[in-house]
Design an enzyme around this catalytic site. Structure first.
Site: not given
Ligand code: 5GP
Ligand code: ZN
Length: 119
Positions: A33-34, A93, A99, A106, A108
């Site tokens: 995760d970034i 999520n 969220g 995906h 986490h």
């Molecule tokens: P969500 O909120 O959809 O469950 O999680 C999306 C996740 O993707 C977040 O934790 C966010 O930090 C990560 N994320 C968003 N854009 C990028 C990206 O360009 N590269 C990576 N490696 N992670 C990303």
């Protein structure tokens, strides 16, 4: 939102957008995760564009099962401490109220010593 052409995680799985890869096979891809919320924080995705868990049907049961079975192995490989003193969190999520920010299914996987940024 459900358009694979414009999907960030489809592009990451295809290597069109760079990521720090954790794992890849024919069906699954994992990358860090970034914005990590824990010492270990990676995302495990199907390569196929499924917008969220809400769109997963019985035909995805095997795929989802493989994701769940892979998570503990990758967690250990990435430095999570062993169960039961260690362990990790798996989180999916779904939708705005769940969220979800990126609309490609995906999981986490977060772990490592506490405290973490979230939770
Ligand atoms: P969500 O909120 O959809 O469950 O999680 C999306 C996740 O993707 C977040 O934790 C966010 O930090 C990560 N994320 C968003 N854009 C990028 C990206 O360009 N590269 C990576 N490696 N992670 C990303
Ligand atoms: Zn996608």
């Amino acid at each position: 939102m459900s358009d694979s052409e414009n999907c960030l995680f489809c592009k990451i799985a295809a290597g069109a957008i760079p990521s720090r890869k954790v794992y890849e096979d024919d069906e699954l891809f994992a990358f860090h995760d970034i914005h990590p919320a824990a010492p270990v924080h990676f995302l495990l995705i199907p390569k196929a564009h499924i917008p969220s868990l809400a769109q997963a049907g019985p035909e995805q049961a095997g795929l989802l099962g493989r994701m769940m079975v892979l998570a503990p192995r990758l967690a250990i490989e990435q430095g999570c401490n062993p169960y039961p003193e260690g362990g990790f969190r798996t989180l999916i999520n779904t939708g705005a109220e769940g969220g979800q920010e990126v609309h490609h299914l995906h999981a986490h996987v977060m772990g490592g010593p506490r405290p973490w940024l979230k939770g």
